[in-house]
Design a protein around this motif. Sequence first.
Motif: not given
Lengths: 404, 276
Positions: A310-312, A332, A334, A341
């Motif tokens: 999880n990337s925020q 981002l 990915i 995200a």
Amino acid sequence: MYKDSQFESLKNKQSIHLETTQYPRIGKIKMENFAFDNIKTSLVKEDKVSELPDEIKSKIDDFENIIVFKDGNIIYTNLNENFNSIKITSLFDALDNNDQEVLSLLEEHLQTLNDDRLVTLNKTHLNSFLYIKVPRNQIIKETLKVYILGSRDLAHMTLINLETNSELTIVEHLESLQSIRFNYISETYVKDNAKLNYIAIDRLSDNTTAFIGRNGYVQNDASLVYALGQLNDGNTLSKNHIKLIGRNSYAESRNVLFTDKDNTHIVLINMEHLAPYSVGFINNHGIVKDKGYLFVDGVGKIHRGMNGSNSQQSTSIINLSDEARVNANPYLLIDEYDVNAGHGAAIGKVNEDQLYYLMSRGLYKRDAEKLIIFGFLTPILELITSENIKTSFINTIDKKLSDD
Amino acid sequence: MKPKLEIKNLHASVEDKEILKGVDLTVQGGEFHVIMGPNGTGKSTLASVIMGNPKYTVTQGQILLNDEDITEMPVDERARKGLFLAMQYPQEVPGVTNSDFIRTAIQARTGQTVPLYKFIMEYDRAIERLKMNSDLPHRYLNDGFSGGEKKRNEILQLLMLKPNIAILDEIDSGLDVDALRIVGDAVNSMRSETFGCLMITHYQRILDYIKPDRVHVMMQGRIVKSGGIELIEKIDKEGYDWIKDELGIEDERVIIEEENARPSLLGECATRKALE
């Protein structure tokens, strides 16, 4: 037997590497103008003091559980018995005591070649080194406060090791006593199931040009929370890189960035997911004023195979002036399907409707603006556990907001 | 001295569209006035213009507070002179606690620092009077509040700031019967020779709790009828049509709300919006 000369020869090897390394390319900014190469360092030993001189005292907000580190020397410590298990060593301590554990880590660090010219410069000129280790299973409830002060050019490195299952909260202050060149890097290792809260308050003075590079490595089930208060009065390049290298690792990078006068502040934040089920948050709150230029690049990168990650990231910046400039890029990158995200960036003025509402109760415009701005900074301020440091942090911003 | 708010031949516009077309009204200490009227007749605009919302431009006429012309005065200065507006849609201000806000406001209004202990005592009493949660001082200003909580918070600010003249803009909408009574009691407790109040509503319910001395009806950006409490009863029974007939008008509105003009929200997908 390790000698100073060995240390010097390692640094010399790095200086050869300078011929081939480049500055990072950041937008259209000419890094050469920062003149990082002009740094001149020397190794000067200083004795510990029992009483801090007033000039230094004025930089310190909280005298409980502190280490004062000046020009590469630990000149003052005031730690209670809860910190007895932590190892805190300077370069001079390590050389004097022939501390093989620390020296071999340092040697390994100096032998590694890095493509980044700024890191290479740091290794070439290294004259200040601090090592902090929390052994296995040691949970330190109280906050360790470290003041890193420079009265002459500094190439400093902090190495922090949190061994398995350990916990620590550290507040690190960077302050300059003169107009200096400041090249700072920190390498932070958070081992399995360890937990580190790292609050960094950078308050370098006018005409101090700074490179500040902070790297964090987060292992299995470990957690690293970076809170950066970047309030420098001089030009700054701040490069933050967190590598989530363990499964279920967790990291936050929460930053307050204040750019005023005619300063340029470049802040790069990189959250790299190198393990499955890793979680990384980037949260930037910026304020620009006068003719300041703030450049914020955030990168959330999830590598292939790092499923369940999880990337925020979110960036919001308030621009208080017509002459200030802001550049915010939330990236981002990915390379995996099964992830969560999100990213976003917003730049704007103080919300007019909120301002009107507060003013309709009689608040002066300036007070209303301040309330809104401090409200905006709350997500970061609440991470600072020491009331004295929080107050001083607020006062610094308050002063910057009031300066015309 | 009895406070006095005078509005003389007030014309105001927003984005070059005239909404107020000559309002005359005087509210003095000890008096409770109510302005009624259907939606879109300029009632809330009047409240905003009196308070000094920069979105509106006064094109003609005057607003006087205690004989001083405040027509050109910024909103904060009007507030410090004792004017208060309980808003229809109070703003949310995350990160600013209710207590920090209200304390700063009291200090700005009185020009003196408020002793913390005295402030807390008074604030707690006001919170209890409005039957609000005791954690209110530490919560952020209106942040995540329900509609009813926001309205009560407006009245809480009214109690704390003790203005001379208060305008309550649709303070009753979104309140259930119990909350209406609580809010009504709180407003009634302010009644005195040094406090004048102007209520704006298009429901009659709130008037069961707060009894006005004067009733005004607004249409087409003007006050078209004034009278005593008997006017409420007539409107309650017969609606507004008889007034329109008297005046010989068909459309009482000055603000025609655009239907379905939903603004795009931040974070909404631009492509999807374009496809709609």
